[in-house]
Design an enzyme around this catalytic site. Structure first.
Site, PDB file in Angstrom:
ATOM      1  N   HIS A 112     -24.898  31.952 -14.992  1.00 11.11           N
ATOM      2  CA  HIS A 112     -25.982  32.889 -15.025  1.00 11.11           C
ATOM      3  C   HIS A 112     -25.971  33.439 -16.565  1.00 11.11           C
ATOM      4  O   HIS A 112     -24.611  33.982 -16.896  1.00 11.11           O
ATOM      5  CB  HIS A 112     -25.702  34.204 -14.257  1.00 11.11           C
ATOM      6  CG  HIS A 112     -26.023  33.803 -12.697  1.00 11.11           C
ATOM      7  ND1 HIS A 112     -25.808  32.645 -12.146  1.00 11.11           N
ATOM      8  CD2 HIS A 112     -26.844  34.344 -12.059  1.00 11.11           C
ATOM      9  CE1 HIS A 112     -26.010  32.604 -10.924  1.00 11.11           C
ATOM     10  NE2 HIS A 112     -26.657  33.794 -10.535  1.00 11.11           N
TER      11      HIS A 112
ATOM     12  N   GLU B  52     -30.409  36.777 -18.083  1.00  6.95           N
ATOM     13  CA  GLU B  52     -31.168  37.839 -17.071  1.00  6.95           C
ATOM     14  C   GLU B  52     -31.253  38.964 -17.456  1.00  6.95           C
ATOM     15  O   GLU B  52     -32.443  39.389 -18.068  1.00  6.95           O
ATOM     16  CB  GLU B  52     -30.495  37.441 -15.670  1.00  6.95           C
ATOM     17  CG  GLU B  52     -31.504  38.066 -14.685  1.00  6.95           C
ATOM     18  CD  GLU B  52     -30.667  38.263 -13.387  1.00  6.95           C
ATOM     19  OE1 GLU B  52     -31.253  38.617 -12.209  1.00  6.95           O
ATOM     20  OE2 GLU B  52     -29.301  37.990 -13.197  1.00  6.95           O
TER      21      GLU B  52
ATOM     22  N   ASP C   8     -31.854  34.818  -4.347  1.00  8.57           N
ATOM     23  CA  ASP C   8     -31.656  35.222  -3.174  1.00  8.57           C
ATOM     24  C   ASP C   8     -32.561  35.656  -2.125  1.00  8.57           C
ATOM     25  O   ASP C   8     -33.292  36.813  -2.213  1.00  8.57           O
ATOM     26  CB  ASP C   8     -30.811  36.505  -3.406  1.00  8.57           C
ATOM     27  CG  ASP C   8     -29.503  36.364  -4.136  1.00  8.57           C
ATOM     28  OD1 ASP C   8     -28.603  35.934  -3.703  1.00  8.57           O
ATOM     29  OD2 ASP C   8     -29.672  36.609  -5.500  1.00  8.57           O
TER      30      ASP C   8
END
EC number: 3.5.4.2
Length: 353
Positions: free
Chosen positions: A213, A216, A295
């Site tokens: 990741h 973000e 998610d």
């Protein structure tokens, strides 16, 4: 529809108006950014709590759902980790995984690369073997049961120490865990990729694929670190690359995959509304982006929901939908044979025998 099977390149122009419309049936896609713990639907949370004799701090489903209004990434993570308390046995992990695959199949997912957070379980006393074996037992038959090929990614929590990550990584290697890749997730700000240089070096030596990741909530420089210091092949999220034109040019030139999660970005306030999302600009810039659910139990949508809502806001062309689907397949860690099968399916062709 244009044929996308020949490689990562896609045509520069959209198909002409005479071309038939794509079916309303979901396109076959690869889901590359999915946290299995983030698929725990409220109903399953309560069912597992009852099975394991756990008293939840919610009076019922409505009160739990009311807590799904997040102000930022951390407010989500607090609830995300709290709900994991219901995962106690291999059967719990298996039931969660099976529920995701059943829903993903209906969404058009034909290959899924599933992240699991082992530290989130070992830190609360759940043996590493319990969480890994529970998920892996279902993935082992996912193609036969659901028509979805799968692989497992061990994701490490960046707000914990690298020493903690290394300890769990060594445990995974010792048990010969069926993982294909490592990832990096959880609270991004203040936890740059460079913090995990040794972990990624060990994973590379073990022959694992690498993703992380970045970009973000964290700055574009985190994307650069993930590429240059960790040596990742793929960036999860990456939307803030748009703030750095030089980085965009680099990502385009190298065809670095960006696994974008639009509904997640809205729910976590990385963007204010879906209309503000940079996905159309990213496509226009030539970036190798795919659409994923992150998610989905917490963010209001699986892959098909993400595509549907994007289409409602941006009126995506059939060309762009097919390009996003093709990008997801090309960007996966699946075998070349599996990629060819999925690209043939996307193009409406019969898969080679």
């Amino acid at each position: 529809m244009d044929n996308f099977a020949g490689g990562t390149a896609v045509p520069e122009t959209e198909p002409d108006a005479a071309e038939p419309e794509v079916s309303s049936k979901p396109l076959p896609v690869a889901e590359l950014h999915l946290h299995i713990e983030g698929t725990l639907q409220p109903e399953l949370i309560f069912a597992l709590a009852e099975r394991n004799g756990i008293t939840l701090p919610y009076s019922g489903l409505d009160e739990l759902r009311a807590r799904y209004e997040f102000t930022d990434l951390q407010s989500f993570l607090d609830l995300y980790y709290a709900n994991m308390a219901v995962l106690q046995t291999e059967q719990d992990f298996a039931d969660m995984t099976r529920a995701y695959l059943e829903r993903a199949a209906a969404a058009g997912v034909r290959h899924a690369e599933i992240m699991m957070d082992p530290q989130a379980h070992t830190s609360r006393g759940i043996p590493l073997e319990t969480c890994v074996n529970g998920v892996a037992s279902v993935l082992a038959t996912s193609q036969e049961e659901f028509g979805i090929s799968t692989l497992l990614i061990a994701a490490f929590l960046r707000d914990l120490s690298e020493e903690s990550a290394l300890e769990v990584f060594d445990g995974l290697m010792a048990m010969n865990a069926p993982i294909a890749a490592v990832g990096l997730d959880s609270a991004e700000v203040g936890n740059p990729p460079s913090k995990f240089e040794r972990l990624y070096a060990k994973a590379r030596e073990a022959g694992l694929r690498l993703t992380a990741h970045a970009g973000e909530e964290g700055p574009p420089s985190y994307i650069v670190e993930a590429l240059d210091i960790l040596g990742v092949e793929r960036i999860d999220h990456g939307i803030r690359c748009m703030e750095d034109p030089d980085l965009v040019e680099r990502l385009v030139d190298a065809r670095i995959p960006l696994t974008v999660c639009p509904l997640s970005n809205v729910r976590l306030r990385a963007v204010d509304t879906l209309a503000d999302h940079p996905l159309p600009a990213m496509l226009a810039a030539g970036l190798n982006v795919s659409v994923n659910s992150d998610d989905p139990a917490y963010f209001g949508g699986y892959v098909d929901d993400n595509f549907s809502q994007l289409d409602a806001v941006f009126e995506l062309s059939d060309f762009d939908k097919a390009r996003l689907a093709a990008n997801s397949i090309h960007s996966s860690f699946a075998s070349e044979e599996r990629k060819s099968e999925l690209l043939a399916e996307l193009n409406g062709l019969e898969a080679p025998q």
